[in-house]
Motif scaffolding. Structure first.
Motif, mmCIF file in Angstrom:
data_model
loop_
_atom_site.group_PDB
_atom_site.id
_atom_site.type_symbol
_atom_site.label_atom_id
_atom_site.label_comp_id
_atom_site.label_asym_id
_atom_site.label_seq_id
_atom_site.Cartn_x
_atom_site.Cartn_y
_atom_site.Cartn_z
ATOM 1 N N LEU A 1 0.869 -1.176 0.000
ATOM 2 C CA LEU A 1 0.000 0.000 0.000
ATOM 3 C C LEU A 1 0.906 1.227 0.000
ATOM 4 O O LEU A 1 1.573 1.508 0.991
ATOM 5 N N ALA B 1 -4.271 6.106 -1.508
ATOM 6 C CA ALA B 1 -5.426 6.297 -0.628
ATOM 7 C C ALA B 1 -5.333 5.355 0.562
ATOM 8 O O ALA B 1 -4.949 4.189 0.421
ATOM 9 N N HIS B 2 -5.659 5.868 1.739
ATOM 10 C CA HIS B 2 -5.679 5.068 2.963
ATOM 11 C C HIS B 2 -7.039 5.268 3.634
ATOM 12 O O HIS B 2 -7.173 6.019 4.600
ATOM 13 N N SER B 3 -8.058 4.601 3.124
ATOM 14 C CA SER B 3 -9.394 4.802 3.682
ATOM 15 C C SER B 3 -9.603 4.026 4.977
ATOM 16 O O SER B 3 -10.493 4.340 5.760
ATOM 17 N N SER C 1 -10.714 -3.955 1.535
ATOM 18 C CA SER C 1 -10.547 -2.545 1.168
ATOM 19 C C SER C 1 -9.067 -2.197 1.009
ATOM 20 O O SER C 1 -8.666 -1.551 0.031
ATOM 21 N N GLN D 1 -6.868 -1.073 -2.505
ATOM 22 C CA GLN D 1 -6.145 0.189 -2.652
ATOM 23 C C GLN D 1 -4.643 -0.015 -2.848
ATOM 24 O O GLN D 1 -3.937 0.912 -3.234
#
Length: 286
Positions: A209, A214-216, A264, A268
């Protein structure tokens, strides 16, 4: 230090099935105890996996429940498996939470891990592992001999990835883990090269990652253990998390939330090929 051992997955499977068979027969624990001249406490201990079930006791229960044929043979085989000792039980100085985790990991079919602090234990080199465990040793004051035994245990766990029916391991790693120095630069170069090689094993999938991605989902490291049915007996998936002082197995009611979090994060992260290129890039920087 407590060295008590929790029940293995095989013991829990057997206990749950014996309880199910009793209930299907319409018997109470007291009635089973009376018919077999046991104490009610013994029936409860067997059905809750608080004690290992003797093969002879399992056979008596199956006879009482009128289980025969292939189902009988399957459950007796499971009882034999449940009675076997795991290799980790030879390391009597292991803390109970660690021993319990290894017992669960050893019987898992698949592991999905989000790593936000260090390289997962199943993918660590010996030198990297020694520095990681040594950091904990500074807080827990592990004697040098015990530190080496912990390193040995961590490396032995990795046999799961090379056995005849290897564990399926999927990992999403925060890129910060690749850039966080553990040991010296040589340790980091060796670790990232090892990570690259391990990511090429058939059952291993590693995704990175990116720091600028993006780090939702902002979550601590967690490990999702998945188990396939054995003799048609299902065992629930388990989530393991750790903090500085606590090793925790999450209740199965929240396992689904962690599965969604992993999905999720994986969505990402870079794909496997781009992740390997990022590992090589950071390895060369070290």
């Amino acid at each position: 230090m407590s060295t008590s051992r929790g029940p293995s997955v095989r013991q829990r499977r057997l206990a749950a099935e014996l309880r199910r068979l009793r209930e299907r027969k319409g018997l109470t624990g007291d009635e089973v105890a009376e018919r077999l001249a046991w104490s009610t406490a013994k029936v409860s201990r067997i059905e809750n996996a608080r004690t290992g079930a003797k093969i002879s006791d399992v056979r008596r229960l199956l006879d009482l429940y009128e289980i025969d044929g292939a189902r009988h043979d399957d459950l007796v085989s499971l009882a034999h498996d449940a009675a076997e000792r795991g290799w980790w039980e030879d390391y009597r100085d292991l803390p109970s939470p660690l021993a319990d985790f290894i017992a669960l990991e050893s019987e898992a079919t698949a592991v999905r891990e989000w790593g936000s602090t260090v390289i997962p234990g199943l993918l660590q080199t010996e030198s990297y592992a020694r520095h990681v465990i040594g950091g904990w040793s500074a807080l827990a004051t592990l004697p040098p001999q015990e530190l080496e035994r912990r390193v040995e245990v961590r490396i032995r766990r990795q046999e799961l990835l090379r056995r005849a029916n290897p564990l399926e391991l999927s990992v999403v790693l925060d890129e910060a883990v690749l850039r966080r120095r553990i040991g010296d630069r040589k340790v980091m170069r060796e670790q990232l090269e090892h990570l690259r090689r391990m990511a090429e094993l058939p059952g291993v999938n590693v995704q990175i990652l990116p720091l600028d991605g993006a780090h939702s989902v902002l979550a601590e490291t967690f490990i999702l253990l998945e188990f396939s049915p054995v003799h048609d007996i299902v065992f629930p998936d388990i989530v393991h998390t750790e903090s500085l002082t606590i090793s925790h197995f999450a209740d199965e009611t929240v396992t689904y939330m962690y599965r969604l979090a992993y999905t999720s994060l994986a969505g990402q992260a870079l794909n496997a090929a781009d992740s390997r290129r990022r590992i090589i890039e950071v390895r060369d920087a070290w």
